[in-house]
Design a protein around this motif. Sequence first.
Motif, PDB file in Angstrom:
ATOM      1  N   PRO A   1       0.696   5.346   0.101  1.00 11.77           N
ATOM      2  CA  PRO A   1      -0.047   6.606   0.143  1.00 11.77           C
ATOM      3  C   PRO A   1       0.612   7.631  -0.790  1.00 11.77           C
ATOM      4  CG  PRO A   1       0.718   5.940   2.351  1.00 11.77           C
ATOM      5  CD  PRO A   1       1.396   5.062   1.351  1.00 11.77           C
TER       6      PRO A   1
ATOM      7  N   ILE B   1       0.872  -1.178   0.000  1.00  8.69           N
ATOM      8  CA  ILE B   1       0.000   0.000   0.000  1.00  8.69           C
ATOM      9  C   ILE B   1       0.906   1.224   0.000  1.00  8.69           C
ATOM     10  CG2 ILE B   1      -1.692   1.340   1.321  1.00  8.69           C
ATOM     11  CD1 ILE B   1      -2.975  -1.184   0.388  1.00  8.69           C
TER      12      ILE B   1
ATOM     13  N   THR C   1      -4.254   4.707   6.007  1.00  7.94           N
ATOM     14  CA  THR C   1      -3.401   3.603   5.569  1.00  7.94           C
ATOM     15  C   THR C   1      -2.842   2.830   6.764  1.00  7.94           C
ATOM     16  OG1 THR C   1      -1.552   5.158   5.256  1.00  7.94           O
ATOM     17  CG2 THR C   1      -2.846   4.560   3.301  1.00  7.94           C
TER      18      THR C   1
ATOM     19  N   LEU D   1       2.848  -1.629   4.448  1.00  9.17           N
ATOM     20  CA  LEU D   1       2.570  -0.217   4.238  1.00  9.17           C
ATOM     21  C   LEU D   1       3.875   0.489   3.917  1.00  9.17           C
ATOM     22  CD1 LEU D   1       0.683   2.217   4.260  1.00  9.17           C
ATOM     23  CD2 LEU D   1       0.984   2.321   6.749  1.00  9.17           C
TER      24      LEU D   1
END
Length: 157
Positions: free
Chosen positions: A32, A30, A57, A70
Amino acid sequence: MQHEEVYEMYFNASDVTSFMAQKEFIDTAIVPLVTVDLTSEKMKQSGTEADFLLSLTSFIEQQFKGRLLLMPPFSYSATLKNEDMPKQLEAQLHNAGFKHVFFITCDHFWTNIEDEVNVIWLPAIPLESMDKGVKNSILEDQLRQVIPMLSTKWAQI
């Protein structure tokens, strides 16, 4: 190898080591995408978006611990915005072993490339003045919007 429960997966030395050992379980990154606008008229909105994206997130990471990593926020200014940046980063993440890469952003610009990379656009919600309970409720609502997008891509491979 037996799957060990992972409590958090952030891009740091310890968690990257765990990722390397458990690639078959941790298949999603993931990222951002955070706009940094330092003009006086947009700085506060830029900060609101960053706060929302990083909170969301992190919340997503907590819900899917052991499934995703992340990444640090990919921050950019309007003058540095380039449609090729997410594509290049996605290619590098795929080469590193991630089957799925999702970019989460409050910047509608990135929806222009959602046919080429997985972009999840959400409007920023100002979280700074909310108490923890309300903030968590808002993040849960946003997570319910994101889960079907993740699940659809996860089911494809």
